[in-house]
Design a protein around this motif. Sequence first.
Motif, PDB file in Angstrom:
ATOM      1  N   VAL A  97      -4.841   1.710  -1.631  1.00  0.00           N
ATOM      2  CA  VAL A  97      -4.881   1.543  -3.083  1.00  0.00           C
ATOM      3  C   VAL A  97      -6.310   1.857  -3.503  1.00  0.00           C
ATOM      4  O   VAL A  97      -7.252   1.205  -3.034  1.00  0.00           O
ATOM      5  CB  VAL A  97      -4.486   0.114  -3.508  1.00  0.00           C
ATOM      6  N   SER A  98      -6.499   2.855  -4.324  1.00  0.00           N
ATOM      7  CA  SER A  98      -7.843   3.329  -4.653  1.00  0.00           C
ATOM      8  C   SER A  98      -8.705   2.229  -5.267  1.00  0.00           C
ATOM      9  O   SER A  98      -8.213   1.232  -5.796  1.00  0.00           O
ATOM     10  CB  SER A  98      -7.757   4.509  -5.620  1.00  0.00           C
ATOM     11  N   TYR A 101      -2.284   4.570   4.044  1.00  0.00           N
ATOM     12  CA  TYR A 101      -2.202   4.448   2.589  1.00  0.00           C
ATOM     13  C   TYR A 101      -3.287   3.487   2.112  1.00  0.00           C
ATOM     14  O   TYR A 101      -3.540   2.457   2.744  1.00  0.00           O
ATOM     15  CB  TYR A 101      -0.828   3.918   2.163  1.00  0.00           C
ATOM     16  N   GLY A 144      -0.005   2.780  -3.207  1.00  0.00           N
ATOM     17  CA  GLY A 144      -1.233   3.431  -2.778  1.00  0.00           C
ATOM     18  C   GLY A 144      -1.098   4.939  -2.633  1.00  0.00           C
ATOM     19  O   GLY A 144      -0.074   5.540  -2.941  1.00  0.00           O
ATOM     20  N   GLN A 146      -7.597  -0.860  -7.613  1.00  0.00           N
ATOM     21  CA  GLN A 146      -7.908  -2.229  -7.170  1.00  0.00           C
ATOM     22  C   GLN A 146      -8.644  -2.973  -8.272  1.00  0.00           C
ATOM     23  O   GLN A 146      -8.352  -4.142  -8.558  1.00  0.00           O
ATOM     24  CB  GLN A 146      -8.758  -2.198  -5.900  1.00  0.00           C
ATOM     25  N   LYS A 163       0.830  -1.207   0.000  1.00  0.00           N
ATOM     26  CA  LYS A 163       0.000   0.000   0.000  1.00  0.00           C
ATOM     27  C   LYS A 163       0.866   1.259   0.000  1.00  0.00           C
ATOM     28  O   LYS A 163       0.534   2.253  -0.664  1.00  0.00           O
ATOM     29  CB  LYS A 163      -0.928   0.012   1.220  1.00  0.00           C
TER      30      LYS A 163
END
Length: 516
Positions: free
Chosen positions: A90-91, A88, A79, A95, A75
């Motif tokens: 990961v959007s 953090y 991220g 994803q 992340k």
Amino acid sequence: MSGPDKLNISHLEDNGIIDSAAAVATDDEHSLTFREACKRYPKAVFWAIAISLTIVMEGYDTILIGNLFAYPSFKEKYGTYYPDLDQYVVSGAWQAGLGNAASCGAIIGLIINGYMTERFGHRIVIMVGLVVMSGLIFITAFAPSIQVLCVGQVLVGIPWGIFSIMGSAYASEGQLIAAGILQGLVNNTTKWSYRIPFLVQLSWPLPLFILAWAAPDSPWWLVRKHRLGDAERSLQRLTSNMPPEKIQSMLAMMVHTNNFEKAVQAESSYKDCFRGTNLRRTEVACMILSAQTLCGEAFSYQPTYFFTQAGLKPAESYKLNFGGMGVAFVGTCVSWILMTYFGRRKILTTGIGLLVIDLLIIGCLSYTPQGRWAQAAFAILWLGIYSSCLGPESFTVAAEISATRLRAQTISIARNAYNVANIVDNAIEPYLINPTEAGLKGKTAFIWFGVAVLVFTWAVFRLPETRNLTYEELDVLFEKRTPAWKFTAKNLDAVMESQKIQELDDNEDGTEVQKV
């Protein structure tokens, strides 16, 4: 082969002899028990296991990329920092992109596989795919940005798509390995904590390449290529101390089935999968493989991210994930027992029904303030049910349901149907569960519950039984448009008897009888 062991295959041009020998082989196949089959075909069992190990890599990546979304070092590298969450993340968009990248590549690989396997055979295609994959793994392991990582996942997905229809039952071993590695490295704060899991994939190509090189070609493929001498030698390699007359009967049955299918279809191409009764067979193959993802795979099959969203710490989540993969591995072993004693239709409809109930319970537990551990338990139970029923058994049906001349094409289409459904599901799931999006957490299970109910309804009315039926008998039942719930050996006898009576009536009326 030479001397008395060499089979006389020249007579297989005689249809009368083919029919007689094929009938003997069919009766013999029906009388075999599981133990007798293993005793008679130990080499075939060994090579089936060996070739199926190619899918370990796909199973490894299936669990790897989705569970890395909750990995602290991953992340931080890929991220974005959200001050209000103080972490953090990961959007949701990335994803979805990373989760679908390998599936997009697999679609290309499956199209390639459908053409190449029929032309060159399984062995050559596997060996080339292993070489290509070995070079592509380094892109994912050392990706400097999330964009490069996504491209690497697409590229490595191409050989995975080729391998994905070679076997299924052993995918759980790869997932168990991935879960163990992730759990062991979760507290490592360096970049190697996520690089090592990617690089572990390099340990398989060389031994698998050697196995593929030493394996015999499929006798069915050799028969379709009119290489009866090679098919004979392949059968000799796949059996143990079988008398020449037995192999002669088996070869005759293959030739007979191939001739029957040629009579009802002129070619072996993708378009033939959508003609006549093959359309129904393609539907079943597509739906039963798509059922894997439509019954909540995106939600429960890589549960680490769900565990963290439910309130568990990363270390606890990865320990639970490792335990869940252990349950999945045991479930896969249980599936071997279930498919020995129960029909495909019964196992699959029961399994899908249980997954429906499990998803409903997870959704309901999300309303309980202290229900996160109970939700985690039922997510792991989902893994156990899936791995003992739907996961491995769906591949069995997809392989058995198609006409032998269209096997590679039908399974490629079916696997691509799964990939398309998986892409849609993986695109939706992050937006449902991600805290920066809808943030539904456990309530996401209600969405998959609704979809799984539709899949269960389809299975009840459209999924036929394939156990204890030869490929030719399945051809007959499909040609007669038999309802799904009547696909049994007993009903086949009734169908054949009805056909004989109809032929006698036609003869008495002076009508010309046309036989396939």
